[in-house]
Design a protein around this motif. Structure first.
Motif, PDB file in Angstrom:
ATOM      1  N   GLY A 615       0.605  -0.816   0.349  1.00  0.00           N
ATOM      2  CA  GLY A 615      -0.098   0.194  -0.022  1.00  0.00           C
ATOM      3  C   GLY A 615       0.937   1.061  -0.097  1.00  0.00           C
ATOM      4  O   GLY A 615       1.646   1.589  -0.719  1.00  0.00           O
ATOM      5  N   ALA A 616       0.396   1.758   1.117  1.00  0.00           N
ATOM      6  CA  ALA A 616       1.365   3.749   1.030  1.00  0.00           C
ATOM      7  C   ALA A 616       2.456   3.636   2.529  1.00  0.00           C
ATOM      8  O   ALA A 616       2.756   4.427   2.688  1.00  0.00           O
ATOM      9  CB  ALA A 616       0.124   4.229   0.900  1.00  0.00           C
ATOM     10  N   VAL A 617       2.864   2.067   2.756  1.00  0.00           N
ATOM     11  CA  VAL A 617       3.668   2.235   4.211  1.00  0.00           C
ATOM     12  C   VAL A 617       5.321   2.388   3.397  1.00  0.00           C
ATOM     13  O   VAL A 617       5.777   1.591   2.637  1.00  0.00           O
ATOM     14  CB  VAL A 617       3.307   0.762   4.246  1.00  0.00           C
ATOM     15  N   PRO A 618       5.668   3.330   3.593  1.00  0.00           N
ATOM     16  CA  PRO A 618       7.031   3.492   2.951  1.00  0.00           C
ATOM     17  C   PRO A 618       8.578   2.499   3.646  1.00  0.00           C
ATOM     18  O   PRO A 618       7.629   1.741   4.814  1.00  0.00           O
ATOM     19  CB  PRO A 618       7.397   5.246   4.046  1.00  0.00           C
ATOM     20  N   LEU A 619       9.166   2.720   2.565  1.00  0.00           N
ATOM     21  CA  LEU A 619      10.187   1.565   2.441  1.00  0.00           C
ATOM     22  C   LEU A 619      11.161   1.657   3.890  1.00  0.00           C
ATOM     23  O   LEU A 619      11.637   0.711   4.624  1.00  0.00           O
ATOM     24  CB  LEU A 619      11.009   1.170   1.393  1.00  0.00           C
ATOM     25  N   TYR A 620      11.095   3.097   4.313  1.00  0.00           N
ATOM     26  CA  TYR A 620      12.210   3.350   5.535  1.00  0.00           C
ATOM     27  C   TYR A 620      11.623   2.529   6.329  1.00  0.00           C
ATOM     28  O   TYR A 620      11.940   2.630   7.538  1.00  0.00           O
ATOM     29  CB  TYR A 620      12.632   4.438   5.117  1.00  0.00           C
ATOM     30  N   LYS A 621      10.212   2.698   6.742  1.00  0.00           N
ATOM     31  CA  LYS A 621       9.619   2.877   8.167  1.00  0.00           C
ATOM     32  C   LYS A 621       9.787   0.872   8.305  1.00  0.00           C
ATOM     33  O   LYS A 621       9.647   0.503   9.180  1.00  0.00           O
ATOM     34  CB  LYS A 621       8.169   2.756   8.054  1.00  0.00           C
ATOM     35  N   ARG A 622       9.169   0.630   7.123  1.00  0.00           N
ATOM     36  CA  ARG A 622       9.761  -1.368   6.759  1.00  0.00           C
ATOM     37  C   ARG A 622      10.609  -1.633   7.333  1.00  0.00           C
ATOM     38  O   ARG A 622      11.036  -2.864   8.515  1.00  0.00           O
ATOM     39  CB  ARG A 622       9.385  -1.779   4.978  1.00  0.00           C
ATOM     40  N   GLU A 643      20.638   6.693  10.055  1.00  0.00           N
ATOM     41  CA  GLU A 643      20.796   6.510   8.471  1.00  0.00           C
ATOM     42  C   GLU A 643      19.345   5.909   7.510  1.00  0.00           C
ATOM     43  O   GLU A 643      19.086   6.558   6.427  1.00  0.00           O
ATOM     44  CB  GLU A 643      22.242   5.177   8.499  1.00  0.00           C
ATOM     45  N   LEU A 644      19.166   5.493   8.526  1.00  0.00           N
ATOM     46  CA  LEU A 644      17.659   4.695   7.805  1.00  0.00           C
ATOM     47  C   LEU A 644      16.521   5.771   7.666  1.00  0.00           C
ATOM     48  O   LEU A 644      16.176   6.030   5.752  1.00  0.00           O
ATOM     49  CB  LEU A 644      16.833   3.756   8.094  1.00  0.00           C
ATOM     50  N   LEU A 645      16.266   6.453   8.667  1.00  0.00           N
ATOM     51  CA  LEU A 645      15.685   8.225   8.466  1.00  0.00           C
ATOM     52  C   LEU A 645      16.042   8.811   7.113  1.00  0.00           C
ATOM     53  O   LEU A 645      15.532   9.671   6.815  1.00  0.00           O
ATOM     54  CB  LEU A 645      15.529   8.711   9.693  1.00  0.00           C
ATOM     55  N   LEU A 646      17.098   8.850   7.306  1.00  0.00           N
ATOM     56  CA  LEU A 646      18.024  10.059   6.716  1.00  0.00           C
ATOM     57  C   LEU A 646      17.909   9.704   4.491  1.00  0.00           C
ATOM     58  O   LEU A 646      17.758  10.320   4.546  1.00  0.00           O
ATOM     59  CB  LEU A 646      19.492  10.220   6.565  1.00  0.00           C
ATOM     60  N   CYS A 647      18.104   8.269   5.034  1.00  0.00           N
ATOM     61  CA  CYS A 647      17.906   8.171   3.477  1.00  0.00           C
ATOM     62  C   CYS A 647      16.370   8.076   2.792  1.00  0.00           C
ATOM     63  O   CYS A 647      16.630   7.990   1.980  1.00  0.00           O
ATOM     64  CB  CYS A 647      18.766   6.201   3.281  1.00  0.00           C
TER      65      CYS A 647
END
Length: 815
Positions: A615-622, A643-647
Motif C-alpha cells: 500500500g502506502a507504507v514507506p520502505l524506510y519504515k518497513r 541512517e535509515l531516516l536520512l536515506c
C-alpha cells in the motif's frame, strides 16, 4: 512388497525347540515381547501375562556356544516389570541383559563366549521396602523409572492416593567385575502413575489407564540434556516448560499451577498403542485409528488416520518404526505408512494371525517379523515406493489449487478429482513425472502425443526439479563438513525457484523457514540474485532484473484474510527478510539498499497505489520495523535508525533524524545533514534553520559552527523574524541581572548574533533577482488563450493580463 524368509530356525542352536515353543502356544499365550540382542546373536522370548508366570527364554545362533538362559518366576515372586539391554562399552562384551522386578531388585546377566550366560550382579534400585517399580526404561547410562511409594495413612482419599508416585533415576556404570549405581535422584514427586519411554532426545511420561483422569490429558517430556520438563497436549502443543536446577526436583502439583485453567477444558488422552520413533519422538495411536507424533519439543503432528472402523474394541495393535516407515499390524493386515509424506505405502494381508515384530536394541532400517515358521523381512525390490507417493502429492496440490478457485462450497477431495478423468492437467502431469523420474528400463515405450509435447516444454523444469531433489537427498546423507556447502546450494536453488512463483501464504511461510534455518546461506543467495556489490566509490549497486525487484518489493500476500494482512500472521514479507539479512551480515549496506529500493519503487509504482508494495507504507519504515527491539537504545542501532531516516529523503523523517542527532550531541553530523538536506526545499530549509536557531538560544555547543549556520538562513527571513524566534526559546532572565555574565554561561549574546544581523541588514541576496524578473522582456507573461464566457463582463475581465488584472483589483481596492 513381499515377505522374504531370512531364517527357518535352522541357524539357531535349539531351533527345533524354538519352533515347538511357538507352535504349542495357544491363542492369547504368545510371547509378550521378542528381543534381539545388540549383536544379533541371541533371541529372547519374554512372557509376562498376568494370568501366567513370568518367563524368559534365550536362544542363540549357531557359533555362540555356551550355557542357555531360561528362567521363570512364580508367585509370590513379584512380577517382572522390565527387560533391557544396557551398554557396557568398557568391557569385552559391550552389552548386558538387565531384568528388573517390581520391588526394585535388578539382575545383570552377561553372555560370555564358550561359557554362556552367567549372573554378573544383583542390585537394588529402590531405597524403601514399600517402594514398587511400575515402569522402567534406560536413557543412555541412566535407568529411569516410575516408582510408587504407598503412604502410611491408608485413610487417604482416592485423589490423594493417585499422586503417590515419583519419577526416579540412577546412573549405572558396568565394568568387567560388576556394576555400580549412583545415588538415587528424584526428578518429579507427587506424581500420578506414568509409563516411561526413553528416546535419544528425552524421556516421555505417558498416562496409563490407571492414571487419575483429571491429569491424564497431556504428556510430560523430560529432557536431561536441556534440563527441563515440557507439558505437551494435543492441538495445544507445548503448554509450558519448567527448567530443572542441578540437583533439584519438581513437584507435580506446582508444575500444573500455571496451566490449570487450560487443562480444565481438555479431554483425557485417547491412547490405544504407542511406539518410539528415534529422534522424531513418540507415535500414539488412538482407539479411533488416528496416529499422531509427539516431538521432543512438545509439538503434536498428525501422521495418519486408519478410520474409526479400522480398530475393533480391545484389538491388539503392534507398532514398529524402521527408517522413515511406520509399520502397523492389526486385524491380520500389515499397514506401511511413510512418516515423511504421511501417505499409506501399502496394505498387505498376512496369512498367519500369530505375527510379532522383532524388537531390536536400536532403530533399524528394515522390519523383521517373527512367525511360527521363522523370521521374515520386507522386500521392496519389486516396487518403487517413491513414484506412487509423488503422483499422490501431484493430485493433492492440484486438489488444493482447484479448491481455492472453486465457486462451490462443497469440499473437493482427491477421489473426486480423479473420478471420471474430469481434470486432465493433474493426470497429464502425473504421467509425465512418472515417465521422467522412472529409470530407462522401467519407462513405458512412449507417452501419448499431447503428453510428449508437454514433456518437451517442461524438460528443463523437470531437470531442475530432479537436481533439486537429488541435492536434498545429498543434504540428508552428507557429513557435517559437507552440509554447509550443500545447504548453500540448496538455498540458492530454492530461493531462485520461489522468486519465479507467486508469493502466496504457503510460499512466504516456506521462505521464512529457509531464512530462519539457513541465515548465512540465505544471505549469500540474496546477494547473488540481487547482484549486490559496491563499486569503486563505495556506493552500493544492484543489478537485479525488474521481475526480482517486483517480487522483493511486492505488495499484499494472496491467501491472507483482512485480519491477517497487517502482521501477516507471524510471517515476515520478503523485503523485511532481506533487510534482516543485511542488518545481520552487512549492516552498512542496509541504508543504501533501502535507498536503491526507493529509487526502483518510484520508477515502477506511483506512491500510494494499492498495487504497489504494501500500500502506502514507506520502505524506510518497513526497514526500521526489523531492527531488534531489545537493542534499539544501543549506539549501533541508534546510528542505523538515523541512517535509515536520512536515506528516506522525506521531510518528516529527516527532521526526526535531526532530533536524534541533537539528542546524542553529534553536532558535526548535525551540521553536515543540515547543509545537505536544506537544499531539498525552502520549507525544509526554514524548518532545519529554526530548529538549529532554537538550539543556539539554549546552549553554546553550536558556536564552532555559527558561520555555517548563518549561511543556511532563508532569504525570506528578516531580523525581526529571527528575534521573534529567539524570544520564544530564550530562557527566562533574572529581574536584576548582574552587569557581567559569569564564565561558561549558556546565554546567547548580541555578539554571537552580530554577523547574522549584519547580513540581514544588508538585505536578502535574492531581492535584486526578484526586481530583475519584473524588468525582463518576458514580463508580464503572455496572455492565455481567450475562452467564451456567459456574460460580456466576465469576458472583458478575462482579456486583462495577469499583471493588469492584479493592478485593476488593487486600484479598485484603493478607490
Amino acid at each position: 512388497m513381499k515377505l522374504r524368509q531370512i531364517s527357518d530356525w535352522s541357524d539357531f542352536v535349539r531351533g527345533r525347540c524354538l519352533r515347538e515353543l511357538l507352535e504349542q502356544g495357544r491363542p492369547g499365550e504368545a510371547p509378550s515381547r521378542l528381543l534381539a540382542s545388540p549383536d544379533r546373536q541371541h533371541l529372547l522370548l519374554f512372557w509376562n501375562q498376568p494370568a501366567s508366570q513370568a518367563r524368559v527364554v534365550a536362544f542363540q545362533r549357531l557359533g555362540a556356544d555356551g550355557a542357555d538362559l531360561e528362567r521363570s518366576w512364580q508367585p509370590p515372586q513379584p512380577p517382572v516389570v522390565g527387560l533391557l539391554f544396557l551398554e557396557s562399552p568398557a568391557t569385552a562384551v559391550s552389552w548386558v541383559l538387565t531384568i528388573i522386578w517390581e520391588h526394585g531388585k535388578t539382575e545383570l546377566w552377561r553372555f560370555v563366549p564358550a561359557v554362556g550366560w552367567h549372573l554378573l550382579q544383583s542390585l537394588e534400585l529402590c531405597h524403601g521396602a514399600r517402594a514398587r517399580v511400575v515402569s522402567i526404561c534406560s536413557w543412555g547410562a541412566q535407568l529411569v523409572w516410575c516408582e510408587e511409594r504407598p503412604p502410611l495413612d491408608a485413610q487417604l482419599t482416592p485423589e490423594r492416593r493417585a499422586f503417590r508416585y515419583c519419577i526416579c533415576t540412577r546412573r549405572l556404570q558396568i565394568g568387567e567385575q560388576g556394576a555400580q549405581l549412583s545415588p538415587l535422584r528424584i526428578v518429579l514427586h507427587n506424581s500420578p502413575v506414568y509409563r516411561v519411554l526413553a528416546s535419544p532426545s528425552g524421556v516421555f511420561l505417558l498416562p496409563t489407564p490407571a492414571t487419575f483422569q483429571g491429569v491424564a490429558k497431556f504428556v510430560l517430556i523430560w529432557r536431561p540434556e536441556n534440563a527441563d520438563i515440557i507439558i505437551a497436549a494435543p492441538s495445544k502443543g507445548c503448554i509450558c516448560t519448567k527448567a530443572l536446577l542441578p540437583g533439584s526436583e519438581v513437584d507435580f502439583k506446582k508444575l500444573l499451577l500455571g496451566c490449570v485453567g487450560l487443562l480444565a477444558n481438555m479431554d483425557p488422552l485417547d491412547i490405544h498403542s504407542c511406539v518410539l520413533s528415534g529422534r522424531r519422538g513418540l507415535l500414539l495411536v488412538s482407539t479411533a485409528g488416528a496416529v499422531e507424533l509427539v516431538q521432543p519439543d512438545g509439538v503434536w503432528r498428525p501422521i495418519f488416520d486408519f478410520g474409526g472402523s479400522a480398530l475393533a474394541p480391545g484389538e491388539q495393535v503392534q507398532l514398529k518404526v524402521f527408517g522413515d516407515t511406520l509399520a502397523c499390524f492389526f486385524g491380520g493386515a500389515l499397514y506401511l505408512v511413510d512418516l515423511g509424506s504421511r501417505q499409506l505405502i501399502e496394505k498387505k494381508v498376512l496369512s498367519t494371525e500369530e505375527v510379532l515384530f522383532l524388537d531390536f536394541h536400536a532403530e533399524e532400517e528394515e522390519l523383521q517379523l517373527l512367525g511360527p515358521n521363522g523370521i521374515y523381512s520386507l522386500d521392496f525390490s519389486g516396487t518403487d515406493r517413491e513414484e506412487p507417493t509423488l503422483v499422490e502429492m501431484v493430485f493433492e496440490e492440484a486438489c488444493k489449487y482447484y479448491q481455492r478457485r472453486s465457486l462451490s462450497s462443497s469440499q473437493l477431495t482427491v477421489e473426486k478429482l480423479k473420478k471420471g478423468d474430469v481434470f486432465q492437467a493433474p493426470i497429464a502431469l502425473s504421467s509425465i513425472l512418472c515417465y521422467s523420474l522412472a529409470s530407462k528400463d522401467k519407462r513405458p515405450r512412449a507417452l501419448p502425443e499431447p503428453y510428449a509435447k508437454l514433456l518437451a516444454t517442461m524438460q528443463l523444469e523437470l531437470q531442475s526439479y530432479q537436481k533439486l531433489e537429488f541435492l536434498k537427498l545429498c543434504v540428508v546423507g552428507a557429513s557435517e563438513s559437507e552440509v554447509e556447502s550443500y545447504g548453500e546450494a540448496l538455498v540458492e536453488q530454492e530461493l531462485g525457484r520461489l522468486l519465479h512463483l507467486d508469493l502466496n501464504k504457503e510460499n512466504l511461510a516456506y521462505l521464512n523457514a529457509i531464512f530462519s534455518s539457513f541465515p548465512g546461506a540465505s544471505w549469500k543467495a540474496i546477494q547473488n540474485h540481487l547482484q549486490l556489490q559496491q563499486n569503486g566509490d563505495g556506493v552500493l549497486v544492484a543489478r537485479a532484473t525488474p521481475d526480482v525487484w517486483k517480487k522483493i518489493l511486492g505488495g499484499s500476500v494472496p491467501g491472507l484474510s483482512k485480519q491477517e494482512e497487517g502482521p501477516l500472521n507471524g510471517m515476515v514479507p520478503l523485503f523485511e527478510l532481506v533487510c534482516l539479512s543485511l542488518h545481520q551480515f552487512k549492516p552498512k549496506w542496509l541504508p543504501q539498499f533501502v535507498g536503491l529500493s526507493q529509487e526502483y519503487m518510484g520508477a515502477s509504482w506511483t506512491y500510494g497505489n494499492k498495487e504497489g508494495p504494501e500500500g502506502a507504507v514507506p520502505l524506510y519504515k518497513r526497514a526500521l520495523a526489523v531492527l531488534p527491539r531489545r537493542s534499539r537504545g544501543s549506539l549501533a542501532d541508534g546510528e542505523m535508525e538515523i541512517e535509515l531516516l536520512l536515506c528516506s529523503q522525506r521531510p518528516k523523517a529527516i527532521l526526526q533524524a535531526m532530533d536524534l542527532l541533537i539528542q546524542h550531541g553529534r553536532w558535526q553530523r548535525v551540521m553536515e545533514a543540515a547543509e545537505k538536506f536544506s537544499m531539498l526545499s525552502p520549507l525544509l530549509n526554514k524548518e532545519i534553520f529554526t530548529i538549529l536557531l532554537r538550539e543556539c538560544s539554549q546552549h553554546r555547543d553550536l558556536d564552532p559552527y555559527l558561520d555555517k549556520l548563518w549561511e543556511l538562513c532563508p532569504t525570506n527571513l528578516s531580523a525581526s523574524d529571527i528575534l521573534s524566534v529567539l524570544q520564544q526559546y530564550l530562557p527566562p532572565t533574572e529581574l536584576d541581572p548582574p552587569p557581567f555574565l559569569p564564565g561558561g554561561s549558556s546565554q546567547l549574546t548580541v555578539g554571537l548574533l552580530k554577523p547574522l544581523l549584519h547580513r540581514l541588514a544588508q538585505g536578502p541576496p535574492g531581492q535584486d533577482e526578484i526586481y530583475a524578473v519584473l524588468q525582463s522582456p518576458s514580463f508580464p507573461p503572455p496572455t492565455p488563450p481567450r475562452q467564451k464566457k456567459d456574460t460580456p463582463k466576465a469576458a472583458a475581465q478575462e482579456e486583462l493580463t495577469p499583471f493588469q488584472n492584479h493592478t485593476h483589483h488593487s486600484l479598485r481596492e484603493v478607490v
